[in-house]
Design an enzyme around this catalytic site. Structure first.
Site, PDB file in Angstrom:
ATOM      1  N   GLU A 213     -11.057 -32.126  -9.274  1.00  0.00           N
ATOM      2  CA  GLU A 213     -10.655 -30.811  -9.479  1.00  0.00           C
ATOM      3  C   GLU A 213      -9.412 -30.726 -10.421  1.00  0.00           C
ATOM      4  O   GLU A 213      -9.066 -29.984 -11.356  1.00  0.00           O
ATOM      5  CB  GLU A 213      -9.966 -30.154  -8.306  1.00  0.00           C
ATOM      6  CG  GLU A 213     -11.228 -29.693  -7.236  1.00  0.00           C
ATOM      7  CD  GLU A 213     -11.520 -30.954  -6.166  1.00  0.00           C
ATOM      8  OE1 GLU A 213     -11.421 -32.064  -6.728  1.00  0.00           O
ATOM      9  OE2 GLU A 213     -11.739 -30.811  -5.175  1.00  0.00           O
ATOM     10  N   GLY A 268      -0.954 -39.542  -0.125  1.00  0.00           N
ATOM     11  CA  GLY A 268      -1.107 -38.081  -0.681  1.00  0.00           C
ATOM     12  C   GLY A 268      -0.253 -36.912   0.074  1.00  0.00           C
ATOM     13  O   GLY A 268       0.569 -36.350  -0.449  1.00  0.00           O
ATOM     14  N   GLU A 354      -5.575 -34.026   8.831  1.00  0.00           N
ATOM     15  CA  GLU A 354      -6.112 -35.094   7.789  1.00  0.00           C
ATOM     16  C   GLU A 354      -5.509 -36.511   8.395  1.00  0.00           C
ATOM     17  O   GLU A 354      -6.081 -37.510   8.316  1.00  0.00           O
ATOM     18  CB  GLU A 354      -5.580 -34.979   6.277  1.00  0.00           C
ATOM     19  CG  GLU A 354      -6.460 -35.820   5.387  1.00  0.00           C
ATOM     20  CD  GLU A 354      -6.313 -35.460   3.819  1.00  0.00           C
ATOM     21  OE1 GLU A 354      -7.108 -34.917   3.363  1.00  0.00           O
ATOM     22  OE2 GLU A 354      -5.194 -35.679   3.477  1.00  0.00           O
TER      23      GLU A 354
END
Ligand code: G6Q
Length: 553
Positions: A213, A268, A354
């Protein structure tokens, strides 16, 4: 049965919950005038009130015993010591080093990472000050007025949430910031509409610099810039990058002076404290970005040193474990009563889900207990006029965190008092409800006749005993925001430590990425791949028109 569910501390909690304890929140408060003091904790600019959860002193003792049994303190120290606790990726987890404001070294593999951290911070300061002051201009000599952060997931949600939260401190006449994440071209097209390429700086934020992306958006942004300015060389002055993959940023055409490095020990979703925060620093200034780091460091110190019984992230984590594992709650709402925090639920959704949405333990065995809940939320008071109905009177129990600042950022009329009143009133209504008798009496007092009042009362009754915690910030500042985010990061850590899962990997997002690559190839080719399932092949046929063609006589 796993070791965890067979353990003494777990079994004691299971027995405690099965024994029908605790009593109702009405009874708990009536029996203990000191409940607020006993069930609240302060750390720096934050106060956590957890008294409106169905826990007794004994419940908390049992939960602390569970944390001790899981060796949470040792696990925490292992993270701070830079050991490779992300074992499936064989990486250290050292985002706390990014905001280490002390002189203490922080090491991993025997090397102090602090000199590198400080060097990048110094480079960020020089770059952001040059852009903000106009000392660095675009290719045609014009001042930069718009920064577009191109990134996704951890390279988007954190900086976006912080930029929104600190919006009040930015000067939009000087610099605006925009975030593009979705591969849907609508996101980029709508963002670029009205922007002047001569005044736009793109920050491509990607740890790997390979994310589909981000790379697609960056390439299109590059094409827009070159078309607008008519010169390929403009890329060097209008693109900066934040990445661990410096060779890929060079190939893209970004000069080394505009590339900001970070390291594989930064996950991240834990990366907003690194150069991934560059867009935030450009927007609100490096001083405020460093205040954000300082606030988070304050929470790190609290987490690292406070005894479990007074440790805010530990308590928040254990309250969550009580709900998920012993009361069977499957979702958790985060409700910031602060418009500036409107992206906090989305950020926490990634951080929590996550990290702790895992089904195997650290030994690769399926767990036989629930792990992370579904986390969701919206700012108050908006949510009150939407989904709060279910929170109050639905059949599911949804534990909730209410977050508010004591002092507002503005002093417009009565707004802040009303905001706080709503926040407190909602936690009250959830906790104590309204009995059918009370509803009946209320209706009668309003002059309704007995029969009609009796018919209506069941609908107007609130069961109460719906758990919530309230987090109060002195005021929304970069420092208090840093502390708040770090609080949730450490909460997630503690829960993962108790659940014996790897909170720092994310294999669950891999399969979709792999398949997307193959399906993209099939879409380009216009025909299903051999062995493709019937549903996907049918949809693909509809999209590419092959299905339609095949049906034609
Ligand atoms: C976060 C995840 C994920 C990641 C994005 C972007 O913990 O790893 O959300 O941040 O996939 O990755 P890049 O920064 O490598 O583009």
């Amino acid at each position: 049965m796993s070791i965890l569910t067979e353990s003494p501390a777990w079994r004691a909690l299971a027995a405690h919950s099965a024994s029908g304890q605790p009593l109702s929140l009405r009874e708990l408060f009536a029996a203990d005038p000191g409940r607020f003091a006993a069930f609240s904790v302060s750390a720096g600019p934050l106060l956590l009130d957890y008294s409106k959860n169905g826990v007794k002193r004994q419940t908390m003792e049992l939960l602390f015993a569970l944390a001790r049994q899981a060796d949470v303190e040792r696990q925490r120290d292992t993270m701070f010591a830079g050991e490779r606790i992300n074992h499936t990726e064989d990486r250290a987890v050292l985002h706390v080093a990014l905001r280490n404001r002390s002189t203490r070294p922080m090491k991993t593999d025997g090397r102090d990472v602090m000199p590198g951290v400080r060097e990048v911070l110094a480079r960020m300061r020089a770059f952001t000050e040059a852009v903000r002051s106009g000392a660095v201009t675009g290719h045609t000599g014009e001042r930069i007025t718009d920064v577009v952060n191109i990134g996704i997931g951890g390279s988007d949600l954190g900086p976006l949430m912080v930029a929104e939260a600190l919006k009040w401190s930015a000067d939009p006449a000087r610099l605006r910031v925009h975030f593009v994440s979705n591969v849907d071209d609508a996101h980029l097209v709508e963002t670029l509409r009205g922007l002047d390429p001569a005044r736009t700086l793109f920050v491509v934020a990607s740890k790997t610099f390979t994310t589909q992306e981000t790379m697609t958006n960056a390439a299109s942004a590059r094409a827009w810039l070159v078309a607008g300015l008519g010169d390929e060389r403009a890329v060097a002055r209008h693109f900066a990058a934040v990445s661990t993959n410096v060779s890929a940023t060079t190939i893209f055409g970004i000069p080394p002076g505009s590339v900001f490095e970070f390291w594989d020990w930064v996950g991240g979703r834990y990366s907003l404290w690194s150069a991934i925060g560059l867009s935030v620093a450009l927007y609100v200034g490096m001083d405020r970005f460093e205040q954000l780091l300082a606030g988070a460091h304050g929470m790190d110190e609290h987490f690292r040193t406070a005894p479990l019984e007074h440790n805010m992230p530990v308590i928040l984590a254990l309250i969550g474990i009580w709900h998920v594992n012993f009361l069977g709650c499957t979702t958790h709402a985060v409700l910031p009563y602060d418009q500036y925090l409107h992206r906090l639920p989305a950020f926490l959704q990634q951080l929590d889900m996550e990290s702790n949405g895992k089904r195997v333990d650290r030994d690769g065995r399926p767990v036989d207990y629930a792990t992370g809940p579904v986390l969701w939320g919206e700012p108050g008071t908006n949510g009150q006029h939407a989904f709060f109905q279910l929170l109050h009177q639905g059949t599911q129990i949804v534990p909730a965190d209410f977050i508010a600042a004591i002092e507002g950022r503005h002093a417009l009329g009565d707004h802040h008092r009303l905001l706080l009143a709503n926040c407190l009133a909602q936690t009250q209504a959830l906790a104590f409800g309204k009995t059918e008798d009370e509803a009946l009496a209320e209706l009668r007092a309003q002059g309704m006749d007995s029969d009609a009042a009796r018919r209506l009362a069941p609908y107007k009754a609130f069961p109460g005993n719906r758990p919530s915690s309230t987090i109060l910030l002195d005021r929304l500042t970069p420092a208090s925001l840093g502390a708040l985010i770090a609080l949730y990061e450490h909460k997630v850590f503690v829960q993962g430590a108790v659940w014996n899962i790897d909170s720092f990997d994310q294999w669950g997002v891999e399969l979709g990425k792999q398949l997307a690559g193959r399906v993209a190839g099939a879409l380009e080719g216009g025909s299903p791949l051999p062995g493709m399932d019937g549903s996907t092949a049918g949809l693909l046929g509809k999209i590419t028109g092959t299905g339609r063609q095949q049906r034609q006589p």
